[in-house]
Design a protein around this motif. Structure first.
Motif, PDB file in Angstrom:
ATOM      1  N   PRO A 192     -61.604 -42.600 -48.177  1.00  0.00           N
ATOM      2  CA  PRO A 192     -62.006 -42.864 -46.795  1.00  0.00           C
ATOM      3  C   PRO A 192     -60.834 -42.641 -45.852  1.00  0.00           C
ATOM      4  O   PRO A 192     -59.682 -42.546 -46.282  1.00  0.00           O
ATOM      5  CB  PRO A 192     -62.410 -44.342 -46.826  1.00  0.00           C
ATOM      6  CG  PRO A 192     -61.620 -44.924 -47.955  1.00  0.00           C
ATOM      7  CD  PRO A 192     -61.520 -43.821 -48.980  1.00  0.00           C
ATOM      8  N   LYS A 194     -57.603 -47.275 -39.936  1.00  0.00           N
ATOM      9  CA  LYS A 194     -58.731 -47.928 -39.306  1.00  0.00           C
ATOM     10  C   LYS A 194     -58.649 -47.768 -37.798  1.00  0.00           C
ATOM     11  O   LYS A 194     -57.609 -47.937 -37.191  1.00  0.00           O
ATOM     12  CB  LYS A 194     -58.736 -49.412 -39.673  1.00  0.00           C
ATOM     13  CG  LYS A 194     -59.843 -50.197 -39.008  1.00  0.00           C
ATOM     14  CD  LYS A 194     -59.734 -51.657 -39.403  1.00  0.00           C
ATOM     15  CE  LYS A 194     -60.697 -52.488 -38.593  1.00  0.00           C
ATOM     16  NZ  LYS A 194     -60.583 -53.899 -38.862  1.00  0.00           N
ATOM     17  N   HIS A 219     -69.440 -41.541 -34.932  1.00  0.00           N
ATOM     18  CA  HIS A 219     -68.118 -41.016 -35.253  1.00  0.00           C
ATOM     19  C   HIS A 219     -68.041 -39.500 -35.067  1.00  0.00           C
ATOM     20  O   HIS A 219     -66.955 -38.962 -34.844  1.00  0.00           O
ATOM     21  CB  HIS A 219     -67.738 -41.409 -36.688  1.00  0.00           C
ATOM     22  CG  HIS A 219     -67.554 -42.886 -36.866  1.00  0.00           C
ATOM     23  ND1 HIS A 219     -66.691 -43.632 -36.089  1.00  0.00           N
ATOM     24  CD2 HIS A 219     -68.129 -43.768 -37.722  1.00  0.00           C
ATOM     25  CE1 HIS A 219     -66.738 -44.896 -36.470  1.00  0.00           C
ATOM     26  NE2 HIS A 219     -67.610 -45.008 -37.458  1.00  0.00           N
ATOM     27  N   ASP A 274     -65.416 -49.259 -37.957  1.00  0.00           N
ATOM     28  CA  ASP A 274     -64.409 -48.379 -38.539  1.00  0.00           C
ATOM     29  C   ASP A 274     -64.123 -48.672 -40.008  1.00  0.00           C
ATOM     30  O   ASP A 274     -63.307 -47.992 -40.626  1.00  0.00           O
ATOM     31  CB  ASP A 274     -63.107 -48.487 -37.746  1.00  0.00           C
ATOM     32  CG  ASP A 274     -63.225 -47.853 -36.377  1.00  0.00           C
ATOM     33  OD1 ASP A 274     -63.666 -46.706 -36.307  1.00  0.00           O
ATOM     34  OD2 ASP A 274     -62.889 -48.515 -35.385  1.00  0.00           O
ATOM     35  N   ALA A 325     -64.254 -48.327 -43.653  1.00  0.00           N
ATOM     36  CA  ALA A 325     -64.711 -47.336 -44.631  1.00  0.00           C
ATOM     37  C   ALA A 325     -65.021 -48.039 -45.950  1.00  0.00           C
ATOM     38  O   ALA A 325     -64.299 -48.935 -46.374  1.00  0.00           O
ATOM     39  CB  ALA A 325     -63.652 -46.261 -44.828  1.00  0.00           C
ATOM     40  N   GLN A 374     -68.853 -42.025 -49.243  1.00  0.00           N
ATOM     41  CA  GLN A 374     -68.060 -42.839 -48.331  1.00  0.00           C
ATOM     42  C   GLN A 374     -68.777 -42.947 -46.989  1.00  0.00           C
ATOM     43  O   GLN A 374     -69.164 -41.930 -46.409  1.00  0.00           O
ATOM     44  CB  GLN A 374     -66.688 -42.201 -48.112  1.00  0.00           C
ATOM     45  CG  GLN A 374     -65.827 -42.129 -49.351  1.00  0.00           C
ATOM     46  CD  GLN A 374     -65.186 -43.459 -49.709  1.00  0.00           C
ATOM     47  OE1 GLN A 374     -65.238 -44.411 -48.924  1.00  0.00           O
ATOM     48  NE2 GLN A 374     -64.568 -43.529 -50.863  1.00  0.00           N
ATOM     49  N   ARG A 384     -68.655 -45.097 -43.085  1.00  0.00           N
ATOM     50  CA  ARG A 384     -67.705 -45.734 -42.166  1.00  0.00           C
ATOM     51  C   ARG A 384     -68.471 -46.615 -41.198  1.00  0.00           C
ATOM     52  O   ARG A 384     -69.191 -46.137 -40.335  1.00  0.00           O
ATOM     53  CB  ARG A 384     -66.926 -44.657 -41.420  1.00  0.00           C
ATOM     54  CG  ARG A 384     -65.792 -45.167 -40.572  1.00  0.00           C
ATOM     55  CD  ARG A 384     -65.031 -43.983 -40.016  1.00  0.00           C
ATOM     56  NE  ARG A 384     -64.125 -44.373 -38.949  1.00  0.00           N
ATOM     57  CZ  ARG A 384     -63.665 -43.541 -38.036  1.00  0.00           C
ATOM     58  NH1 ARG A 384     -64.047 -42.271 -38.054  1.00  0.00           N
ATOM     59  NH2 ARG A 384     -62.835 -43.959 -37.107  1.00  0.00           N
TER      60      ARG A 384
END
Length: 494
Positions: free
Chosen positions: A289, A293, A388, A430, A432, A453, A455
């Motif tokens: 990930p 952050k 994102h 944020d 992950a 993964q 987020r």
């Protein structure tokens, strides 16, 4: 207990609030919201025994509502129970779920509605609303006792994954529901097109040699049901729209003033039929990930629609039945149209379409596998993919999980307004994390996202002022100081 949630980025779409501050919860209700931008907004003396929850770097929002949840019970407990499904909902940030009638027996009589409501009151971790069947046994042959179902507490009608093929019967259903002031929630699929389909009809289905369902099967039924809604004046809700043509027909109908609303599922917003193709290559190790952050990753993108590289369809082998859903995963063009429709208000709500299945129902030949994704626990992480990527606004995303579903149901939206019931979710946009289906609270482990993964993760869910889910020790350890949220740019700050 009483709670003081401190230092959170507060998003309350119903009040058009996006700020940073604190939320005080007393006796199960929102007592006060303290906006750090306002002078003198620091909390004064708080009730003794109040737990302080440090929400630094997280979003505090009204609890989410899912319009489309299959809970299995009664009769399908091998797939899901109300206890397991509502725990999964809490872990996904949903404080209210609408239970679809695809149970055994179907929720087509008042007695079954009373039974499900009693189980939900006993075992439910979140609020459970009931959707009654349109037709008896969901067979599309005779109407259910719709008035009795409404009196038993059903808030809408649906045949849950099945279209009502007979237009006269559907017209009567809309007339009855219109008189009751309740929406009819329809799965739109003309079963005469693409009978026996396994996936979307297109280049990928041709390459894999699988029978496909054309987009026209959905679009024709959407057009028919909209026409019947216009004829009766009833409210029709399109479940899990998945095609560009479907979005266009809903948009045109809304422009004409038709009482039509629509939902879209996270997997239809973020995956395409290429997920069925997967990859013949050995499975690579799941990518790491993003390390920092709060900073947007710049690790390159997968070729599909600019998806972040940690959401990767090539982690799956071809013909992985976890990708079989109804309606099927469509093309990149369809995904783009769905996102546009969500942004411009054509699509009113995000609904998980949570459809847990057992291993027996999934671990078989692709075309014979039961369609469905266990979606409650990954919904937020999937839709935040769009945020994102810069394709959706965070505030609008929260609105489509809170305000949008409430408007579909004709209710006042969940809010953090003082005096309101404290149904609250706190999530870190944020954070992950790696999806591990084995750790799902849901009995359904069927997801193509295993080892992917994502987020964005739920940290705490509160229902009626009581904590229904907390991730580890989240929020404990003191409030810390006031701060400027890492999300200030998203919230419109500097």
């Amino acid at each position: 207990m009483n709670y003081l949630i401190k230092n959170g980025s507060i998003i309350d779409p119903a009040r058009r609030v996006a700020t940073v501050g604190d939320v005080l919860i007393v006796d199960g209700k929102v007592e006060q919201v303290f906006d750090m931008a306002e002078m003198g907004s620091e909390p004064g003396p708080i009730p003794e025994g109040t737990e302080v929850i440090n929400a630094r770097g997280c979003v505090v929002a009204p609890g989410f509502t899912d319009l489309h949840t299959q809970l299995g019970e009664p009769g399908e407990e091998h797939r899901e129970t109300i206890a397991s499904g509502t725990l999964a909902a809490a872990q996904g940030g949903f404080t209210t779920v609408c239970a679809m009638p695809g149970t055994t027996p179907a929720l087509d009589r008042a007695g079954i509605a009373h039974q499900v409501r009693a189980i939900a009151q006993r075992d439910g971790r979140v609020h459970v609303e009931l959707i009654g069947a349109i037709t008896l046994r969901r067979e599309g042959k005779a109407l259910s006792e719709m008035i009795e179902l409404a009196e038993a507490g059903c808030i809408a009608f649906s045949d849950d994954g099945r279209s009502v093929a007979d237009p006269a019967l559907m017209r009567n259903a809309l007339a009855y529901a219109g008189a009751l002031g309740l929406p009819v929630m329809v799965h739109c699929e003309d079963s005469s097109l693409g009978a026996g389909w396994a996936m979307h009809e297109g280049a990928v289905s041709t390459r894999l040699g699988l029978p496909g369902a054309p987009a026209a099967a959905e679009e024709l039924m959407i057009a028919r049901d909209i026409a019947l809604a216009e004829d009766t004046g009833a409210h029709i809700h399109i479940c899990q729209v998945s095609t560009a043509g479907g979005v266009a027909r809903i948009r045109a109908a809304k422009a004409r003033g038709t009482r039509v609303t629509a939902e879209v599922s996270p997997h239809h917003l973020t995956m395409t039929d290429s997920w069925v193709l997967g990859s013949l290559a050995p499975r690579p190790a799941p990518p790491e990930p993003p390390a920092a952050k709060g900073k947007r990753a710049r690790r390159g993108v997968a070729p599909e629609l600019g998806l972040p590289s940690w959401l990767d369809p090539t982690l799956l082998p071809p013909y992985d039945s976890s990708t079989r859903v109804s309606p099927p995963l469509r093309t990149g063009r369809d995904v783009e149209a769905l996102i546009a429709g969500l942004n411009d208000g054509t699509i009113d709500a995000i609904a998980t379409g949570h459809s847990p299945q057992s291993r027996v129902e999934k671990e078989c030949e692709y075309g014979l596998a039961a369609p469905g994704i266990s979606g409650l626990e990954t919904a937020l992480g999937l839709v935040l993919t769009l945020v994102h990527r810069g394709e959706m606004d965070l505030v609008n995303t929260v609105a489509r999980l809170t305000e949008g579903p409430a408007q579909v149901l004709g209710r006042s939206p969940a809010t953090l307004r003082p005096g309101s019931q404290a149904d609250v979710v706190i999530f870190d946009p944020d954070q992950a994390w790696t999806v591990d289906a084995a750790r799902f609270a849901s009995r359904g482990k069927n997801t193509p996202l295993h080892a992917q993964q994502l987020r964005g993760q739920i940290m705490l869910t509160m229902v009626g002022g009581a904590v229904a889910f907390r991730r580890g020790d989240f929020g404990r350890g003191g409030p810390g100081g006031r701060h400027t949220s890492q999300l200030s740019g998203i919230l419109g700050g500097e």
